[in-house]
Write a protein that holds these residues in place. Structure first.
Motif, PDB file in Angstrom:
ATOM      1  N   ASP A 226       0.845  -1.260   0.108  1.00 37.71           N
ATOM      2  CA  ASP A 226       0.147   0.023   0.008  1.00 37.71           C
ATOM      3  C   ASP A 226       1.035   1.428   0.046  1.00 37.71           C
ATOM      4  N   ALA A 227       2.186   1.125   0.368  1.00 40.53           N
ATOM      5  CA  ALA A 227       3.012   2.442   0.541  1.00 40.53           C
ATOM      6  C   ALA A 227       3.540   2.812  -0.999  1.00 40.53           C
ATOM      7  N   GLY A 228       3.426   4.079  -0.996  1.00 40.28           N
ATOM      8  CA  GLY A 228       3.754   4.796  -2.150  1.00 40.28           C
ATOM      9  C   GLY A 228       5.043   4.514  -2.659  1.00 40.28           C
ATOM     10  N   VAL A 229       5.955   4.510  -1.712  1.00 41.49           N
ATOM     11  CA  VAL A 229       7.449   4.304  -1.857  1.00 41.49           C
ATOM     12  C   VAL A 229       7.640   2.997  -2.467  1.00 41.49           C
ATOM     13  N   ARG A 230       6.931   2.071  -2.102  1.00 37.49           N
ATOM     14  CA  ARG A 230       7.002   0.635  -2.618  1.00 37.49           C
ATOM     15  C   ARG A 230       6.707   0.824  -4.082  1.00 37.49           C
ATOM     16  N   ALA A 231       5.644   1.431  -4.407  1.00 38.69           N
ATOM     17  CA  ALA A 231       5.173   1.683  -5.727  1.00 38.69           C
ATOM     18  C   ALA A 231       6.526   2.343  -6.698  1.00 38.69           C
ATOM     19  N   SER A 232       7.242   3.102  -5.913  1.00 42.64           N
ATOM     20  CA  SER A 232       8.476   3.744  -6.594  1.00 42.64           C
ATOM     21  C   SER A 232       9.456   2.867  -6.782  1.00 42.64           C
ATOM     22  N   LEU A 233       9.529   1.829  -5.771  1.00 43.37           N
ATOM     23  CA  LEU A 233      10.590   0.688  -5.825  1.00 43.37           C
ATOM     24  C   LEU A 233      10.146  -0.087  -7.184  1.00 43.37           C
ATOM     25  N   ASP A 234       8.914  -0.681  -7.180  1.00 37.66           N
ATOM     26  CA  ASP A 234       8.600  -1.511  -7.977  1.00 37.66           C
ATOM     27  C   ASP A 234       8.615  -0.951  -9.549  1.00 37.66           C
ATOM     28  N   ALA A 235       8.351   0.590  -9.438  1.00 39.07           N
ATOM     29  CA  ALA A 235       8.646   1.183 -10.969  1.00 39.07           C
ATOM     30  C   ALA A 235      10.011   1.005 -11.200  1.00 39.07           C
ATOM     31  N   ALA A 236      11.063   1.129 -10.162  1.00 40.49           N
ATOM     32  CA  ALA A 236      12.463   1.075 -10.752  1.00 40.49           C
ATOM     33  C   ALA A 236      12.995  -0.342 -10.990  1.00 40.49           C
TER      34      ALA A 236
END
Lengths: 639, 639
Positions: free
Chosen positions: B518-528
């Protein structure tokens, strides 16, 4: 003698808003402090609290059952269970001493630490122990019935913000975070200096002959300070001696965040305070265009704030509630209670045109529909009894000429805990009535006498009037029933003067103590004098003039008897019950009825119905019979 | 191990009314006691107080002026004053040393004793001193400007009734009567025994590896007891050892009017208590048809009352508030606060059909018009954070199948002091957000992550959602602006493993600590990771699988960094600001935006406007700049 004729006149009255601003400009807020968790309820957080640990601090079983590897249970169901080897058990509050490998399970209780290797819990209801193994009848995914560390509160998260009021639930969260010392806003310390040589602390001996009275304002205002979130500190009384006043005020200012002076109505004391503030501090304003409270002082003294309150109790509480309490709450970080203000309708029309803000003390009651009615009390009388008749204050604008009957007004209650009475009764004071009132929820009774009671009932405000004796009852009302009581002359024990009856008061030089003209028992006495006058063929006035003390009429129903007990009178008008209570003699002059008459618009109001029922019960359970000379009377008219 | 599989099943659940009756049947009321006047505020009178003295105790001048015989002034007016000989003066607080004869006057100050002979006061404004005489320019009748002894309160009058709550004004009346010791209702003493081997008192050391948790219920319930007018006494924790439990419960019962057990959810502890009550007391009922609180016990132990509360904090507080607090208030003589219940509308439809009374914990918020909205929280999660999300409880009848959106419900607040939040925010937790929230009046923020936050915003309940990173924002909402933050890998101070970037996580055997989905920073990681996968021409899943710890996702934004600090991980997903705060190293992977999105129906709600303004101010005054890696961002779309 100081000051009676040279006291200060306040000419340039400032606007009430200026007074609010001046008080707001004073700094009352003390430093933050730390209190133990167990004492933190009702306080206000001084700073944000972030979680410094995970709650829970470990992966936690949230069911009783078996800790397993979720993938081992895939495919299991009621028909086709999976059997896992039991390798041990984990109890809440203990460190797991097992590890769960492939094809294994460990018994686990709610709240226990998940053992290494396990990632899910199967609830006990879906399992069956079979020797050293357990049959699992359901599939669980990794994470099922497990609360991961930090799921509830994660370390680093903002838990509670600054300014948060601490109620039980916030105390709960602080507990969960392991916090036992809580940083809270300080409570402003408020010093109260009473002024007036005549004031005596409750509990101390009162010398009425010297004009001493008990100090009302100090304790009232101290209670108001505590209610607003401050800490009250009482200082000794000060007279109007400059040195003493200066010493006391400066001492209070050094020890407190705010100093309030309060107590006397003495203009000379106000003058002295004024000089102290001017010389030792900074006088911000004197005199506010508000009634009451015109001579209010606001200033600074040493590093402390100072406000001078008016002397009359209701006035002092009014000014405190309007100007000072908000500043104390602000300094303590507390919001005003939502129930500190109620809306109601004026029960009567009230004229006003004095060109300044009026803070009008009012009483509350309810109409038959339960709607709040508001009526003015204490028109500047300075009576302390108004304290319990007045529930709060209505602020009337300077340009308002009148408040109409039925007009909506907002009442600022003297306390959020003030409860409007369930019944407003007025009229004749009576010991049986007192006992009857004790049986009601929250009645208010104003002992104004039978005549004044009937007059007020006619005015439409009270719910009921209590009327005794031969008083003209020409007011539209409903009879709720009543009782009878024996009245006569209270004399010293043993009747040493051998008073035989009314004629002795007329014919002998006896000192008599009468009741006031509003009392029903006084009407009974006057009727008896009339009768005696008719017998003798003289005028009633002639007989009355012959009675020494006839013109002195006390308000209190026990006052004549107490005068007799003190030796100040040979005979007093009163009741057999009073004579018996005070251990005095009694000469009966007759029996009079006491009746309760209800406002016709309120007969179905719950408080009135409750009174009616209590009256009925009292007739049956001996409330009246237990008082000498009393009898329950049957209801005289239709209900 | 005791109890996991042989714990008691509660089968015959009694009706909640029966539980209320059972608790009411217990006698909690302690004897009346006497307290000093200064401590009487908030207490309840145990008996009627009659006045034992007259107030005032003497005939009292109510004006500054001259004490005269009224008849001497008859006929006096401005044109034709009467001149009276001055014979002395009387000051408040002193015994008169003059007598006023015919044609005489004495100077007198407000509050002074009327001298013998005088029966009226001429106010100073209508007089003029002329040598040893005074010219009186108005006529006064006997009694004018004089308050007769007993006029305010007459000795013998009923002053305050039993059951009266003591607010500042009643304290004032008691002061006036000289009463410094007040007979009040006793406060019931309530002993709290926490059960559960895993409980630790706040302030003590917590050993998470043993599954210890801080005791939440003891302090929460103790605060609730005090709020209801009782006195709470905390007892040591009890495990599920029979002898120990018996000793503690009996000790508490001997010392208190009521014993509450609370704390553990352990079924075995409940079993042990059950046996103690059955053997040492009288078990009145076990099991009530209410959710939560099914396993509630009610009984007597020694001469004390006993109630067992459920273990989860919100459940314990709910059952306490519904069943126990009213009994404590009743015993203390205190009415329930008028603001203990508020009415609101359901913000969502809520289904329920379980055939027993449901005490549904709810949160409150306000819609744009300021009307109260109600939404369910804590569906049995047992989370302590629900304590601060839940404002109170809605009682849902057993035969209610659902509560419709918009349906009116009454919420019993957990405390009359509970304040509904001015803003309900959900979404991504962030240190800048925490500081922003500190500037608002009374916000509530639920750190559910960006994705869940957006989902909830779409559901229509929250006012705003805080969304970070490359998360799909396909929810109808209004952009209020935001900021940017630098994210990446938090590593030990000095980066001993020389982590250079994302590739190292994939290619080397490093222990990584991730955030939840649910974390936005996780979404950033997944995008990277996606980007790196594209570069390498492999699937994202392949790279993710290669990262040790990728699947472990913490809820808390500081959790990965804290794992690194503890030495449990080589790298954690997080923010530069967090690394700096915890004194750790940081490897930047990029910058992501954090935006606040408002519910379109709430943009004009005061709390949302306040947030918008705070966001603007924060952009100007350096709130963001003070955090490492942060920058205010300009508003991306229309407001």
């Amino acid at each position: 003698m100081v000051g009676v004729s040279d006291r200060k006149q306040f000419r340039d009255l400032v606007d009430p808003d200026v007074a609010h601003d001046a008080i707001e400009s004073l700094d009352l807020a003390p430093d933050a402090e730390t209190v133990p968790l167990a004492e933190a309820r009702g306080r206000v957080l001084a700073e944000r609290i972030d979680a410094d640990l995970d709650v829970p601090g470990f992966d936690r079983a949230s069911m009783d059952g078996y800790a397993v590897r979720g993938r081992d249970t895939f495919g299991a169901d009621e028909v086709d269970p999976v059997t896992l080897d039991l390798v041990g058990s984990v109890h809440a509050g203990t460190e797991p001493d097992v590890e769960v490998g492939e094809g294994e399970a460990a018994e686990i209780s709610t709240g226990a630490v998940m053992p290494d290797g396990a990632d899910a819990v199967v609830m006990v209801e879906r399992t069956e122990e079979v020797g050293e193994a357990v049959a699992v009848r359901t599939a669980v995914a990794p994470g099922d019935n497990v609360m991961l560390a930090g799921t509830d509160v994660a370390a680093g998260a903002r838990a509670l913000g600054p300014g948060t009021g601490l109620t039980p639930r916030e105390i709960g969260l602080l507990s969960a975070l392991g916090i036992d010392e809580v940083p809270v806003r300080g409570r402003p310390t408020v010093g109260i200096v009473s002024t007036g040589d005549e004031l005596v602390r409750p509990g101390e001996e009162l010398r009425s002959e010297r004009g001493e009275i008990y100090d009302v304002n100090s304790y009232t205002i101290a209670a108001g300070v505590e209610e607003a979130g401050g800490e009250a500190e009482l200082y000794p009384h000060a007279g109007d001696d400059y040195e003493q006043m200066e010493r006391l005020l400066v001492e209070a200012a050094e020890e407190c965040d705010l100093v309030l002076s309060s107590g006397s109505t003495s203009a000379s004391a106000v003058d002295v305070i004024y000089r102290v503030i001017e010389e030792r501090g900074d006088l911000l304003l004197h005199g506010v265009a508000v009634k009451p409270g015109k001579p209010m002082l606001v200033g600074e003294l040493e590093d402390s704030a100072y406000v001078g309150l008016p002397g009359y109790p209701v006035s002092a509480l009014t000014i405190f509630r309007t100007f000072v309490a908000p500043a104390i709450r602000e300094a303590a970080g507390l919001p005003e209670s939502q129930i500190a203000t109620v809306r109601g309708r004026m029960a009567v029309r009230e004229r006003y045109a004095e060109g300044r803000l009026r803070l009008m003390p009012v009483g509350l009651l309810a109409d038959e529909a339960g709607e709040t009615l508001v009526y003015p009390v204490d028109k500047g009388s300075g009576a302390t009894t108004s304290l319990v008749e007045a529930d709060g204050v209505v602020a009337v604008d300077p340009d308002t000429e009148y408040l109409d009957e039925g007009e909506a007004v907002d009442v600022q209650l003297f306390s959020p805990d003030v409860r409007a009475p369930t019944l407003l009764a007025v009229g004749e004071d009576d010991p049986a009535l007192s006992r009857l009132l004790d049986r009601l929820e929250n009645p208010r009774f104003l002992p104004v006498g039978s005549r004044e009671g009937l007059r007020r009932l006619g005015g439409g405000v009270p719910d009921v009037a209590v009327v005794a004796g031969p008083v003209e009852r020409d007011v539209d009302s409903v009879d709720l029933g009543g009782w009878t009581r024996e009245w006569g002359l209270v004399v010293p024990d043993g009747n040493p003067a051998e008073v035989g009856g009314l004629a002795d008061l007329v014919d002998r030089d006896l000192a008599f103590h009468n009741r006031g003209r509003d009392a029903g028992v006084r009407a009974s006495l006057d009727a008896a004098i009339e009768e005696l006058a008719a017998e003798r063929g003289v005028s009633r006035a002639e007989l009355a003039d012959a009675i020494r003390g006839y013109e002195i009429g006390s308000k209190g129903f026990e006052s004549p008897a107490r005068a007799v007990a003190r030796g100040d009178a040979d005979a007093g008008l009163g009741l057999r019950a009073t004579a018996e209570k005070l251990g005095l003699g009694f000469v009966s002059l007759g029996t009079e009825s006491v009746g309760i008459r209800a406002n016709p618009d309120r007969t179905e109001k719950p408080g009135v119905e409750e009174l009616s029922e209590a009256l009925e019960t009292a007739g049956e359970d001996g409330l009246f019979a237990s008082l000498a000379g009393y009898e329950a009377s049957s209801l005289s008219s239709e209900r």
